[in-house]
Design a protein around this motif. Structure first.
Motif, PDB file in Angstrom:
ATOM      1  N   ASN A   1       1.584   1.613  -3.071  1.00  0.00           N
ATOM      2  CA  ASN A   1       2.511   2.737  -3.192  1.00  0.00           C
ATOM      3  C   ASN A   1       3.618   2.635  -2.146  1.00  0.00           C
ATOM      4  OD1 ASN A   1       1.134   3.857  -5.337  1.00  0.00           O
ATOM      5  ND2 ASN A   1       0.125   5.444  -4.143  1.00  0.00           N
TER       6      ASN A   1
ATOM      7  N   VAL B   1       6.043  -0.320  -3.032  1.00  0.00           N
ATOM      8  CA  VAL B   1       6.975  -0.004  -4.125  1.00  0.00           C
ATOM      9  C   VAL B   1       8.068   0.937  -3.617  1.00  0.00           C
ATOM     10  CG1 VAL B   1       7.211   1.118  -6.362  1.00  0.00           C
ATOM     11  CG2 VAL B   1       5.275  -0.390  -5.938  1.00  0.00           C
ATOM     12  N   ALA B   2       7.674   1.960  -2.856  1.00  0.00           N
ATOM     13  CA  ALA B   2       8.660   2.907  -2.325  1.00  0.00           C
ATOM     14  C   ALA B   2       9.626   2.217  -1.371  1.00  0.00           C
ATOM     15  CB  ALA B   2       7.941   4.054  -1.617  1.00  0.00           C
TER      16      ALA B   2
ATOM     17  N   VAL C   1       3.876   7.194  -5.200  1.00  0.00           N
ATOM     18  CA  VAL C   1       5.087   6.399  -4.992  1.00  0.00           C
ATOM     19  C   VAL C   1       6.307   7.305  -4.914  1.00  0.00           C
ATOM     20  CG1 VAL C   1       6.638   4.700  -6.028  1.00  0.00           C
ATOM     21  CG2 VAL C   1       4.181   4.308  -6.068  1.00  0.00           C
TER      22      VAL C   1
ATOM     23  N   THR D   1       8.921   7.532  -1.936  1.00  0.00           N
ATOM     24  CA  THR D   1      10.293   7.172  -2.259  1.00  0.00           C
ATOM     25  C   THR D   1      11.256   8.277  -1.832  1.00  0.00           C
ATOM     26  OG1 THR D   1       9.583   5.806  -4.132  1.00  0.00           O
ATOM     27  CG2 THR D   1      11.873   6.543  -4.127  1.00  0.00           C
TER      28      THR D   1
END
Length: 220
Positions: free
Chosen positions: A100, A103-104, A204, A208
């Motif tokens: 997570n 990806v962020a 995520v 983000t």
């Protein structure tokens, strides 16, 4: 969709809760809740807990994935830093949390990606050698920092953040498991203090949205 909000909470309460709530990654025993859940009042669907009494950064000198000494305070001074305690053999929470974050992180401009420090400290140092940590983290994000060392030193460092961890043991099926808290603690580049805590339910999308502010040392 989950309603997201931020709540302030004293670090002392997190420390107290840490002794009471633990989770064993992949143990098959989900009767307990992770240490990231501070109390029943602070619902587990809140992504970020902003502390009104920030944590000091742990005074940890461990070994990185290159086999070199890594002084956590010195190496991350003045940089936005996220710290997580877990282990590479974990089949669920640990890889999910780190993926997570990875990806962020990729949503950030390159300069901010390079500035951010994500530190994974093993709770299972007997199995998580520098080589093992390096191989595992390269599959997630090569920029992530992996640290290993003496268990008692790691345990003491985690405790200063209200994160309880226990020595690796065998579960009822004979499987080795590491019992540990599941918080991600964010440290401000302005003060080097840990002022935001995320539980294992953080997504995520949560990271983000929050990372640009955390990189600036702002409240999410």
């Amino acid at each position: 969709m989950r309603t997201r909000s931020t709540r302030t909470f004293a670090a002392a309460a997190l420390l107290a809760a840490g002794a009471l709530t633990l989770t064993a990654c992949g143990s098959g025993d989900d009767s307990g809740k992770p240490v990231a859940v501070v109390s029943e009042e602070v619902a587990s669907d809140k992504a970020a807990t902003v502390l009104d009494q920030p944590f000091e950064k742990p005074d940890l000198v461990l070994t990185d994935t290159h086999g070199k000494k890594y002084d956590l305070r010195k190496e991350t001074a003045g940089r936005p830093t996220l710290i997580y305690f877990g282990y590479t053999h974990c089949p669920d929470v640990c890889p999910l949390t780190m993926n997570n974050l990875a990806v962020a992180k990729k949503s950030l401009p390159k300069a901010e990606q390079d500035e951010l420090r994500v530190v994974f400290v093993t709770t299972d140092p007997d199995r998580d050698t520098p080589e093992e940590l390096g191989s595992w983290l390269r599959g997630i994000d090569p920029q992530f920092i992996g640290l290993t060392g003496d268990f008692s030193t790691i345990q003491a460092g985690a405790r200063t953040l209200g994160i309880a961890i226990e020595p690796t043991t065998k579960d009822k099926n004979g499987k080795l498991v590491s019992v540990h808290g599941t918080q991600v603690v964010a440290f401000s580049p302005k003060t080097d203090e840990g002022y935001v805590v995320y539980g294992e339910d953080a997504t995520v999308d949560d990271y983000t949205k929050d990372l640009p502010k955390l990189i600036e040392g702002q409240n999410p």
